[in-house]
Structures are given as structure tokens and as C-alpha cells.
Write an enzyme that holds these catalytic residues in place. Sequence first.
Site, mmCIF file in Angstrom:
data_model
loop_
_atom_site.group_PDB
_atom_site.id
_atom_site.type_symbol
_atom_site.label_atom_id
_atom_site.label_comp_id
_atom_site.label_asym_id
_atom_site.label_seq_id
_atom_site.Cartn_x
_atom_site.Cartn_y
_atom_site.Cartn_z
ATOM 1 N N CYS A 167 0.810 -1.217 0.000
ATOM 2 C CA CYS A 167 0.000 0.000 0.000
ATOM 3 C C CYS A 167 0.848 1.274 0.000
ATOM 4 O O CYS A 167 0.574 2.220 -0.745
ATOM 5 C CB CYS A 167 -0.998 0.002 1.150
ATOM 6 S SG CYS A 167 -0.275 0.001 2.809
ATOM 7 N N HIS B 257 -6.129 2.110 -4.130
ATOM 8 C CA HIS B 257 -5.131 1.511 -3.245
ATOM 9 C C HIS B 257 -4.793 0.109 -3.718
ATOM 10 O O HIS B 257 -5.291 -0.349 -4.736
ATOM 11 C CB HIS B 257 -5.626 1.498 -1.798
ATOM 12 C CG HIS B 257 -6.946 0.833 -1.589
ATOM 13 N ND1 HIS B 257 -7.322 0.281 -0.398
ATOM 14 C CD2 HIS B 257 -8.009 0.622 -2.416
ATOM 15 C CE1 HIS B 257 -8.539 -0.223 -0.475
ATOM 16 N NE2 HIS B 257 -8.970 -0.023 -1.697
ATOM 17 N N HIS C 25 -2.690 0.549 6.974
ATOM 18 C CA HIS C 25 -2.990 0.643 5.538
ATOM 19 C C HIS C 25 -3.146 2.102 5.140
ATOM 20 O O HIS C 25 -3.562 2.935 5.944
ATOM 21 C CB HIS C 25 -4.289 -0.110 5.222
ATOM 22 C CG HIS C 25 -4.618 -0.194 3.762
ATOM 23 N ND1 HIS C 25 -3.850 -0.905 2.870
ATOM 24 C CD2 HIS C 25 -5.617 0.367 3.039
ATOM 25 C CE1 HIS C 25 -4.375 -0.788 1.648
ATOM 26 N NE2 HIS C 25 -5.454 -0.011 1.732
#
Length: 148
Positions: A54, A120, A108
Site C-alpha cells: 500500500c 489503493h 494501511h
Amino acid sequence: MAETSIPQTTKSLATTTSGSSSKTADQVIADGLKYKGVPYKFGSSKNTTNTFDCSSFTQRVFKQAGVNLPRDSRQQSKVGKQVSKNQLQKGDLIFFRSYGSSSSRITHVAIYAGNNTLLHTYGKGGVTTSKFAGTSWEKRFEIARRVI
């Protein structure tokens, strides 16, 4: 990779960005969409575009737009200006904690792409878009930062 448009919805959390920040946000999102489907791999190197985790993904697409970010999501969550969930604009970084966790530990990061959409990478689908409001992503929301 084929370029994909962001799904349009009638409910939008975004406010309108102006000037060069809006152009930079559009560039970040367009560059990110070019990687749609690139596999997720935890710990991916910042020097590859064959896989992303990420934070290497956000670091890569922001760098392509001239914005330097730290390497990991926890470091990224400390740069820029904090914004509230109801003030999100295209290009803002959104940080999340683990599902079901009461801890505020960042696990994240995603890019707010406007129109209730996140850009993402995670899991089997790799780089993708996801709905935000009303989903488990929104429930895991920890903080948002504006870096452009």
C-alpha cells in the site's frame, strides 16, 4: 494496463479542490489507475512497479507527480495537513487501522479518488478501486492527510 475511470456516484464526500492541487490530484489518480491490477506484495521495494504494497504504491504515484512521501504508511500518516473525513478531497491520503481493532496503529493507506472511491492496493486483486463510505474501510478510518 487499460486506464479505468472512477465510478460516479450521487453521494460524494469530496469538496472541490482548486488550482494546481486539483491538477496534481488528478495526475496522481490517473497515474495510479495505470497500475490497476498490478499485484500486491507486502514489503515491495520502492524501486519496482511489478508489485506494490500500500505505501510503496502511494509513494510511487505521488513521486511521479513531484510529491515525495516517506516509505511506510505510519511515516506517511505524519506528513501534510490533517483533514477530517467530511473534508476529503481528491488526492488526500487516508490511513486505516486493522479491522476490528481498537488500536489506532496505522496498517494501511489509500488515496481518496473522489466520488466515495479509494485507490489503493491490497490482497489478491492488487491495485484497485473500492467504495469508502458505508464500508469496512470507513469503519477502519483512522486519519486523513492532505499532502498536495
